[in-house]
Scaffold this motif. Structure first.
Motif, short mmCIF file in Angstrom:
data_model
loop_
_atom_site.label_atom_id
_atom_site.label_comp_id
_atom_site.label_asym_id
_atom_site.label_seq_id
_atom_site.Cartn_x
_atom_site.Cartn_y
_atom_site.Cartn_z
N ASN A 167 11.16 -5.59 7.66
CA ASN A 167 10.04 -4.95 6.97
C ASN A 167 9.25 -4.10 7.95
O ASN A 167 8.79 -3.00 7.62
N ALA A 170 11.22 -1.01 9.00
CA ALA A 170 11.41 -0.08 7.89
C ALA A 170 10.36 1.01 7.90
O ALA A 170 10.63 2.17 7.59
N LEU A 173 11.48 3.59 10.19
CA LEU A 173 12.65 4.31 9.69
C LEU A 173 12.28 5.27 8.57
O LEU A 173 12.80 6.37 8.46
N LEU A 174 11.35 4.84 7.71
CA LEU A 174 11.02 5.64 6.53
C LEU A 174 9.65 6.32 6.66
O LEU A 174 9.04 6.69 5.66
N HIS A 177 8.77 9.41 4.61
CA HIS A 177 8.70 9.15 3.17
C HIS A 177 7.41 8.40 2.82
O HIS A 177 6.79 8.67 1.80
N VAL A 178 7.06 7.45 3.67
CA VAL A 178 5.83 6.71 3.43
C VAL A 178 4.63 7.65 3.52
O VAL A 178 3.74 7.62 2.67
N ASP A 180 4.60 10.81 2.92
CA ASP A 180 4.61 11.59 1.69
C ASP A 180 3.98 10.81 0.53
O ASP A 180 3.16 11.33 -0.22
N ALA A 181 4.40 9.54 0.42
CA ALA A 181 4.03 8.76 -0.76
C ALA A 181 2.56 8.35 -0.76
O ALA A 181 1.89 8.41 -1.79
N ILE A 182 2.06 7.90 0.38
CA ILE A 182 0.69 7.40 0.38
C ILE A 182 -0.29 8.38 1.01
O ILE A 182 -1.50 8.14 1.04
N THR A 189 -3.11 5.91 14.05
CA THR A 189 -4.00 4.76 14.10
C THR A 189 -4.57 4.44 12.72
O THR A 189 -4.55 3.29 12.27
N ALA A 193 -3.65 1.23 10.21
CA ALA A 193 -4.68 0.32 9.71
C ALA A 193 -4.52 0.09 8.21
O ALA A 193 -4.57 -1.05 7.72
N ARG A 194 -4.26 1.20 7.50
CA ARG A 194 -4.11 1.10 6.05
C ARG A 194 -2.87 0.26 5.70
O ARG A 194 -2.91 -0.60 4.82
N TRP A 195 -1.80 0.53 6.41
CA TRP A 195 -0.55 -0.19 6.17
C TRP A 195 -0.72 -1.67 6.50
O TRP A 195 -0.34 -2.55 5.73
N ASP A 198 -2.65 -3.83 3.94
CA ASP A 198 -1.89 -4.26 2.77
C ASP A 198 -0.84 -5.30 3.15
O ASP A 198 -0.65 -6.29 2.44
N ALA A 199 -0.17 -5.07 4.27
CA ALA A 199 0.86 -6.02 4.72
C ALA A 199 0.24 -7.40 4.93
O ALA A 199 0.79 -8.42 4.49
#
Lengths: 231, 231
Positions: A167, A170, A173-174, A177-178, A180-182, A189, A193-195, A198-199
């Motif tokens: 996880n 990932a 790796l992505l 795309h991440v 783009d999406a969020i 930095t 923090a945002r990621w 949520d994790a």
DNA sequence: TTGCTGACTGAACGTTCGTTCAGTAGATTC
DNA sequence: GAATCTACTGAACGAACGTTCAGTCAGCAA
């Protein structure tokens, strides 16, 4: 060409320049998609000189692999402390994330994450060794966190470690795309923090509500439609 | 060469054979690492015939991209039901996993997962579109699961969706490494069961014990060591 | 029978690839 | 000052690349 901040041996030789260019171009276009002439042009030297220093294109690739591996080998020697520190709720309640460790070791615009991506996905031995070493570190950390009561014990510890590690990787790796999406690059930095927020929420409180009691070990839950279309 | 099971138009033309070979070789070696001659040899025809059918190597690549995209476009049309079904604790307590959906759509030895990997990581438009469509589906599913009380609402819904989706895709991307580490290929039925069991455990009960109360939104938890070694 | 069409081929094209090699320039050693 | 070494270059090598092209052959309509 403009290696960034302080601690580097600043007097960059042509030899180092070649390797830095190879790292960047291999990461951007892949090894097969990068020619010796491209690397030479980037480093401001002749193709012959590239091979003078590294013997062959393959030799250069191995040198770059080694460079990246050593970068992480060094980071790994301080990693357990750093990670354990990150994990300690008292000192910050961090995530113990390899991605954060990576972020702290290289500047945000470094080609290293993209190169790591190639390393992990090109099926080579260097990538296999890198993942192995990360898995072993993560497994040890997991065990110690369980022992200290920070982490819940897992029924299948290897699967748990792999799940958390994968996880984590990932996101590297992505990354695009991440982003783009969020709308935020998770390897900056603020994005991290945002990621992380949520994790941590998922890792502490789960993502789903508790299932019906006597929760089945869920082992039976394979896909039930077995279309298996050809291709 | 031996397309597998039932629904394919079985009478495989040379044209289809060329595309199937390209899919497999591109997935294994990358586009730049695969020559038109390689593809022709695999399909048992001449290099000139490959270009006769697809115009150029780039045209062939686009045809393969389209094939894979359509494979998932079709799968996506039935996905919401399937995924919602998988998610329903009453009917099976599944995981709503895209990876499982993928597994159910292609045979275990299919080159498609490896091709999807290239698609997602090569920075092309086809990969971007694919991720986008998956993200949108996942977001909608997430919302409906929250509405129906199956999933906990997230403070940052986009980040939550991205987190779960990326975790899911990671298993496809790092398939070989996971197989190495835990001893089971997560894209086989038994491997998926093992993986799913642990993922569900985390998603239902968390991986870490509850942090000290008044849990900080963790936004402040950036990496504290700011080494930024050059490279 | 003739003519057309589409699948297919072998030979060749120009380009780019990784690599080799003889040779130059500038230090360092004797 | 001669010898040695290392960094470096321009020109060339053969191989492999994507692509072109004239031409063969089978099937089919007229």
């Amino acid at each position: 060409m403009a290696t960034t901040s302080e601690p580097a041996p600043i007097a960059s030789t042509v030899r180092d320049e070649i390797r830095a260019c190879a790292l960047r171009l291999f990461a951007e276009r892949g090894v097969a998609g990068t020619s010796v002439r491209d690397i030479a042009a980037c480093a401001g030297t002749s193709p012959a000189n590239v091979l003078h220093h590294y013997g062959s294109k393959e030799g250069l690739r191995e040198a770059v692999d080694d460079e990246v591996a050593h970068l992480f080998a060094h980071a790994a020697s301080t990693a357990p402390d750093q990670l354990a520190d990150m994990m300690d709720p008292a000192t910050g309640g961090g995530s113990g994330s390899f991605a954060e460790l990576l972020l702290s070791a290289v500047p945000p615009d470094s080609p290293v994450p993209a190169y790591v991506r190639r390393l992990l996905l090109d099926g080579g031995d260097a990538g296999r060794r890198l993942f192995r070493s990360w898995f072993d570190s993560a497994r040890a950390l997991q065990d110690s966190l369980v022992a200290s009561g920070v982490a819940r014990p897992a029924e299948d510890p290897d699967a748990r470690t792999a799940f958390l590690l994968v996880n984590d990787l990932a996101m590297i790796l992505l990354r695009e795309h991440v982003a783009d999406a969020i709308g935020t690059d998770p390897l900056t930095t603020e994005g991290a923090a945002r990621w992380t927020a949520d994790a941590l929420d998922v890792y502490h409180h789960g993502a789903f509500r508790t299932p019906p009691d006597g929760s089945p070990t869920a082992g039976s839950t394979g896909p039930r439609t077995r279309g298996h279309a050809a291709t």
